[in-house]
Design an enzyme around this catalytic site. Structure first.
Site, PDB file in Angstrom:
ATOM      1  N   GLN A  89      -3.739  -5.128 -31.731  1.00  0.00           N
ATOM      2  CA  GLN A  89      -3.204  -5.480 -32.897  1.00  0.00           C
ATOM      3  C   GLN A  89      -2.966  -6.934 -32.992  1.00  0.00           C
ATOM      4  O   GLN A  89      -2.687  -7.486 -34.072  1.00  0.00           O
ATOM      5  CB  GLN A  89      -2.126  -4.478 -33.460  1.00  0.00           C
ATOM      6  CG  GLN A  89      -2.180  -3.252 -33.645  1.00  0.00           C
ATOM      7  CD  GLN A  89      -0.997  -2.462 -33.747  1.00  0.00           C
ATOM      8  OE1 GLN A  89      -0.647  -2.395 -34.910  1.00  0.00           O
ATOM      9  NE2 GLN A  89      -0.642  -2.002 -32.691  1.00  0.00           N
TER      10      GLN A  89
ATOM     11  N   HIS B  47      -7.037  -6.379 -35.796  1.00  0.00           N
ATOM     12  CA  HIS B  47      -6.559  -7.223 -36.809  1.00  0.00           C
ATOM     13  C   HIS B  47      -7.096  -8.666 -36.735  1.00  0.00           C
ATOM     14  O   HIS B  47      -6.687  -9.394 -37.388  1.00  0.00           O
ATOM     15  CB  HIS B  47      -5.110  -7.387 -36.844  1.00  0.00           C
ATOM     16  CG  HIS B  47      -4.488  -5.767 -37.225  1.00  0.00           C
ATOM     17  ND1 HIS B  47      -3.174  -5.708 -36.987  1.00  0.00           N
ATOM     18  CD2 HIS B  47      -4.907  -4.760 -37.911  1.00  0.00           C
ATOM     19  CE1 HIS B  47      -2.938  -4.219 -37.341  1.00  0.00           C
ATOM     20  NE2 HIS B  47      -3.750  -3.695 -38.021  1.00  0.00           N
TER      21      HIS B  47
ATOM     22  N   CYS C 143     -17.754 -21.907 -48.451  1.00  0.00           N
ATOM     23  CA  CYS C 143     -18.923 -21.830 -48.045  1.00  0.00           C
ATOM     24  C   CYS C 143     -19.104 -20.959 -46.704  1.00  0.00           C
ATOM     25  O   CYS C 143     -20.305 -20.799 -46.282  1.00  0.00           O
ATOM     26  CB  CYS C 143     -19.381 -23.529 -47.525  1.00  0.00           C
ATOM     27  SG  CYS C 143     -18.593 -23.962 -46.000  1.00  0.00           S
TER      28      CYS C 143
ATOM     29  N   SER D 194       5.368  -1.388 -32.775  1.00  0.00           N
ATOM     30  CA  SER D 194       6.367  -0.671 -33.425  1.00  0.00           C
ATOM     31  C   SER D 194       5.625   0.909 -34.261  1.00  0.00           C
ATOM     32  O   SER D 194       6.487   1.727 -34.772  1.00  0.00           O
ATOM     33  CB  SER D 194       6.872  -1.323 -34.679  1.00  0.00           C
ATOM     34  OG  SER D 194       5.994  -1.626 -35.603  1.00  0.00           O
TER      35      SER D 194
ATOM     36  N   ASN E 100       7.773   0.340 -24.754  1.00  0.00           N
ATOM     37  CA  ASN E 100       8.341  -0.430 -25.811  1.00  0.00           C
ATOM     38  C   ASN E 100       9.926  -0.816 -25.582  1.00  0.00           C
ATOM     39  O   ASN E 100      10.527   0.060 -24.809  1.00  0.00           O
ATOM     40  CB  ASN E 100       8.269   0.309 -27.117  1.00  0.00           C
ATOM     41  CG  ASN E 100       8.049  -0.713 -28.251  1.00  0.00           C
ATOM     42  OD1 ASN E 100       7.017  -1.368 -28.249  1.00  0.00           O
ATOM     43  ND2 ASN E 100       8.857  -0.512 -29.200  1.00  0.00           N
TER      44      ASN E 100
ATOM     45  N   ALA F 273       8.078  -5.316 -21.473  1.00  0.00           N
ATOM     46  CA  ALA F 273       6.617  -4.719 -21.079  1.00  0.00           C
ATOM     47  C   ALA F 273       6.439  -5.298 -19.686  1.00  0.00           C
ATOM     48  O   ALA F 273       6.036  -4.669 -19.019  1.00  0.00           O
ATOM     49  CB  ALA F 273       5.544  -5.132 -22.220  1.00  0.00           C
TER      50      ALA F 273
HETATM   51  N1  APR Z   1       8.158  -5.657 -24.346  1.00  0.00           N
HETATM   52  C1  APR Z   1       8.109  -4.431 -25.146  1.00  0.00           C
HETATM   53  N2  APR Z   1       8.323  -4.188 -26.491  1.00  0.00           N
HETATM   54  C2  APR Z   1       8.869  -5.298 -27.059  1.00  0.00           C
HETATM   55  C3  APR Z   1       9.111  -6.495 -26.207  1.00  0.00           C
HETATM   56  C4  APR Z   1       8.985  -6.823 -25.089  1.00  0.00           C
HETATM   57  N3  APR Z   1       9.417  -7.803 -24.488  1.00  0.00           N
HETATM   58  N4  APR Z   1       9.752  -7.271 -27.466  1.00  0.00           N
HETATM   59  C5  APR Z   1       9.985  -6.522 -28.620  1.00  0.00           C
HETATM   60  N5  APR Z   1       9.049  -5.485 -28.475  1.00  0.00           N
HETATM   61  C6  APR Z   1       9.055  -4.207 -29.402  1.00  0.00           C
HETATM   62  C7  APR Z   1       9.488  -4.256 -30.572  1.00  0.00           C
HETATM   63  O1  APR Z   1      10.870  -3.769 -30.487  1.00  0.00           O
HETATM   64  C8  APR Z   1       8.860  -3.647 -31.752  1.00  0.00           C
HETATM   65  O2  APR Z   1       8.993  -2.287 -31.424  1.00  0.00           O
HETATM   66  O3  APR Z   1       7.438  -4.442 -29.826  1.00  0.00           O
HETATM   67  C9  APR Z   1       7.387  -3.770 -30.941  1.00  0.00           C
HETATM   68  C10 APR Z   1       6.582  -4.846 -31.850  1.00  0.00           C
HETATM   69  O4  APR Z   1       6.451  -4.427 -33.019  1.00  0.00           O
HETATM   70  P1  APR Z   1       5.722  -5.114 -34.349  1.00  0.00           P
HETATM   71  O5  APR Z   1       6.321  -6.421 -34.409  1.00  0.00           O
HETATM   72  O6  APR Z   1       5.811  -4.300 -35.470  1.00  0.00           O
HETATM   73  O7  APR Z   1       4.135  -5.429 -33.788  1.00  0.00           O
HETATM   74  P2  APR Z   1       2.980  -4.467 -34.172  1.00  0.00           P
HETATM   75  O8  APR Z   1       3.287  -3.118 -33.985  1.00  0.00           O
HETATM   76  O9  APR Z   1       1.863  -5.226 -33.348  1.00  0.00           O
HETATM   77  O10 APR Z   1       2.770  -4.690 -35.568  1.00  0.00           O
HETATM   78  C11 APR Z   1       1.501  -4.184 -36.429  1.00  0.00           C
HETATM   79  O11 APR Z   1       1.906  -5.353 -38.192  1.00  0.00           O
HETATM   80  O12 APR Z   1       2.616  -7.363 -39.465  1.00  0.00           O
HETATM   81  C12 APR Z   1       1.671  -6.765 -38.972  1.00  0.00           C
HETATM   82  O13 APR Z   1      -0.234  -7.439 -38.644  1.00  0.00           O
HETATM   83  C13 APR Z   1       0.734  -7.574 -37.924  1.00  0.00           C
HETATM   84  O14 APR Z   1      -0.581  -6.454 -36.299  1.00  0.00           O
HETATM   85  C14 APR Z   1       0.643  -6.606 -36.674  1.00  0.00           C
HETATM   86  C15 APR Z   1       1.006  -5.295 -37.180  1.00  0.00           C
END
Ligand code: APR
Length: 255
Positions: free
Chosen positions: A103, A121, A132, A191, A215, A234
């Site tokens: 994503q 995405h 253009c 998330s 996560n 991660a």
């Molecule tokens: N290691 C593992 N997980 C982590 C870390 C880490 N170091 N730091 C944060 N996280 C977790 C967070 O706790 C959260 O649950 O990663 C997750 C990130 O979630 P989001 O920020 O919601 O990212 P994502 O799921 O990719 O979002 C989906 O939402 O706004 C849109 O277009 C955007 O592609 C994105 C989509």
């Protein structure tokens, strides 16, 4: 608990032939890019409907560029792949990992050396002129004027999918196919709040795959779609799984 789960993940990976990963913003946090949700998430400070919806962008592109996109360009210019991106590259080189559905728009999987990456995405590497249609590399965009413009005078937009826009049909169909074909799905740093990306683990599980979540915190997949979840950062989690996997393979060779 975590060492046991790392061992379990290593065992599942050792037995797998076709792994697919679904990644989200959390995998790039250790590369210095903030997530959208969870601790330090961008959407804690900004309303996504005000800054990441296509209608908001079209209403006031200068505002969205100033508040969100310009900072993103600075962060992404500096970001380098971390241990989690490299861990997925190692799984590909072992012949285990076939496809990454990401994503993320940061290009870090490709920078790390992964080959089959579906950018669900879109990506931030390119901007497109709304007038253009010309494509311009993001590194070449002149940031003095907001919103930045093409040489024809048209406004530039990133080739990312805004809320309210369709997923590129080929990305959706390739992702569904990959999810349905894998025997293990690794779900890393998402998330799982945004559809249809968040559906991929369900497709994988319904097709019989083992779904392993990595996560920082529990998500709607935890204890539901995921067979088990390794809660932690991660990069460190990948390093622990890969260390256990090396032991597992050595065990196989000895046996
Ligand atoms: N290691 C593992 N997980 C982590 C870390 C880490 N170091 N730091 C944060 N996280 C977790 C967070 O706790 C959260 O649950 O990663 C997750 C990130 O979630 P989001 O920020 O919601 O990212 P994502 O799921 O990719 O979002 C989906 O939402 O706004 C849109 O277009 C955007 O592609 C994105 C989509």
């Amino acid at each position: 608990m975590i060492p046991d789960l790392c061992h379990r993940a290593a065992r599942d990976i050792a037995g797998a032939h076709h792994i697919v990963a679904l990644t989200g913003a959390g995998i790039s946090v250790e590369s210095g890019i903030p997530p959208f949700r969870g601790p330090g998430g961008i959407w804690e400070k900004l309303d996504p409907m005000e800054y990441a919806h296509i209608d908001a962008f079209m209403r006031d592109p200068g505002r969205v560029w100033r508040v969100l996109i310009a900072d993103m360009k600075t962060l992404l210019d500096q970001a380098r792949p971390n241990d989690a991106h490299m861990g997925l590259v190692r799984l590909e080189r072992m012949g285990k990992l076939k496809t990454i559905i990401t994503q993320n728009v940061d290009g870090l999987h490709q920078a790390a050396g992964s080959h089959d990456v579906i950018e669900f995405h879109g990506n931030f590497a390119w901007q497109r002129c709304l007038a253009c249609g010309r494509r311009i590399s993001t590194t070449d965009v002149e940031m003095a004027e907001m919103p930045p413009r093409c040489s024809c005078g048209g406004i530039l937009r990133p080739e990312c999918v805004f809320f309210g826009e369709m997923i590129e049909p080929v990305n959706l169909s390739r992702s569904r196919d990959a999810a349905a074909r894998c025997d293990v799905m690794l779900v890393v740093g998402t998330s799982a709040m945004v559809q249809p990306a968040a559906l991929m683990p369900t497709i994988a599980r319904q097709a019989g795959a083992t779904v392993i979540e990595i996560n920082f915190e529990p998500t709607p997949l935890t204890g539901q779609v995921a067979h088990y979840s390794l809660l932690g950062e991660a990069g460190a989690t990948f390093n622990a799984i890969l260390a256990a996997l090396e032991r597992e393979f050595q065990g196989d060779r000895k046996g």
